[in-house]
Design a protein around this motif. Structure first.
Motif, PDB file in Angstrom:
ATOM      1  N   ALA A 279       0.834  -1.211   0.000  1.00 48.19           N
ATOM      2  CA  ALA A 279       0.000   0.000   0.000  1.00 48.19           C
ATOM      3  C   ALA A 279       0.867   1.259   0.000  1.00 48.19           C
ATOM      4  O   ALA A 279       0.508   2.259  -0.637  1.00 48.19           O
ATOM      5  CB  ALA A 279      -0.931   0.009   1.207  1.00 48.19           C
TER       6      ALA A 279
ATOM      7  N   GLN B 158       2.045   1.741  -3.488  1.00 51.65           N
ATOM      8  CA  GLN B 158       0.914   2.177  -4.314  1.00 51.65           C
ATOM      9  C   GLN B 158       0.627   3.658  -4.081  1.00 51.65           C
ATOM     10  O   GLN B 158       0.333   4.397  -5.025  1.00 51.65           O
ATOM     11  CB  GLN B 158      -0.326   1.337  -4.012  1.00 51.65           C
ATOM     12  N   ASN B 159       0.741   4.112  -2.830  1.00 50.31           N
ATOM     13  CA  ASN B 159       0.538   5.532  -2.528  1.00 50.31           C
ATOM     14  C   ASN B 159       1.602   6.394  -3.209  1.00 50.31           C
ATOM     15  O   ASN B 159       1.291   7.470  -3.722  1.00 50.31           O
ATOM     16  CB  ASN B 159       0.572   5.780  -1.020  1.00 50.31           C
TER      17      ASN B 159
ATOM     18  N   GLY C 234       0.763   6.596  -6.830  1.00 50.65           N
ATOM     19  CA  GLY C 234      -0.357   7.511  -7.012  1.00 50.65           C
ATOM     20  C   GLY C 234       0.073   8.967  -6.947  1.00 50.65           C
ATOM     21  O   GLY C 234      -0.368   9.790  -7.762  1.00 50.65           O
ATOM     22  N   ALA C 235       0.943   9.283  -5.992  1.00 48.91           N
ATOM     23  CA  ALA C 235       1.432  10.664  -5.879  1.00 48.91           C
ATOM     24  C   ALA C 235       2.249  11.063  -7.107  1.00 48.91           C
ATOM     25  O   ALA C 235       2.117  12.180  -7.615  1.00 48.91           O
ATOM     26  CB  ALA C 235       2.265  10.824  -4.607  1.00 48.91           C
TER      27      ALA C 235
END
Length: 90
Positions: free
Chosen positions: A12, A15-16, A19-20
């Motif tokens: 996670a 993944q963050n 995403g950023a």
């Protein structure tokens, strides 16, 4: 019986980060990644990222604090995030 402490799932977190980075690209701020290494930071590796504009903020790993910080190109190149804490004179 396995008594080892389970490692946290870091998927996670990655993944963050993805995403950023995708959000920056969508805003037209394609980040570039570098590694400062030389006399100005005591030959310690210092990763940083910057945008594709001259006045873009920089995200640099502050060697004193041990964490990433948002700063400016000027402050980074001046070595502000590279210096070790000054010793107090006795």
């Amino acid at each position: 019986m396995d008594t080892a402490t389970p490692k946290p799932d870091t998927a996670a977190l990655w993944q963050n980060l993805a995403g950023a980075l995708n959000d920056l690209v969508a805003a037209g701020l394609h980040p570039s990644f570098y590694d400062r290494y030389g006399t100005e930071n005591d030959w310690r590796r210092q990763p940083y990222a910057s945008g594709n504009h001259g006045n873009s903020p920089w995200v640099v790993f502050d060697l004193r604090e041990g964490q990433y910080m948002v700063t400016t190109r000027e402050r980074t190149l001046a070595g502000e995030h590279s210096r070790r804490p000054r010793r107090k004179r006795r």
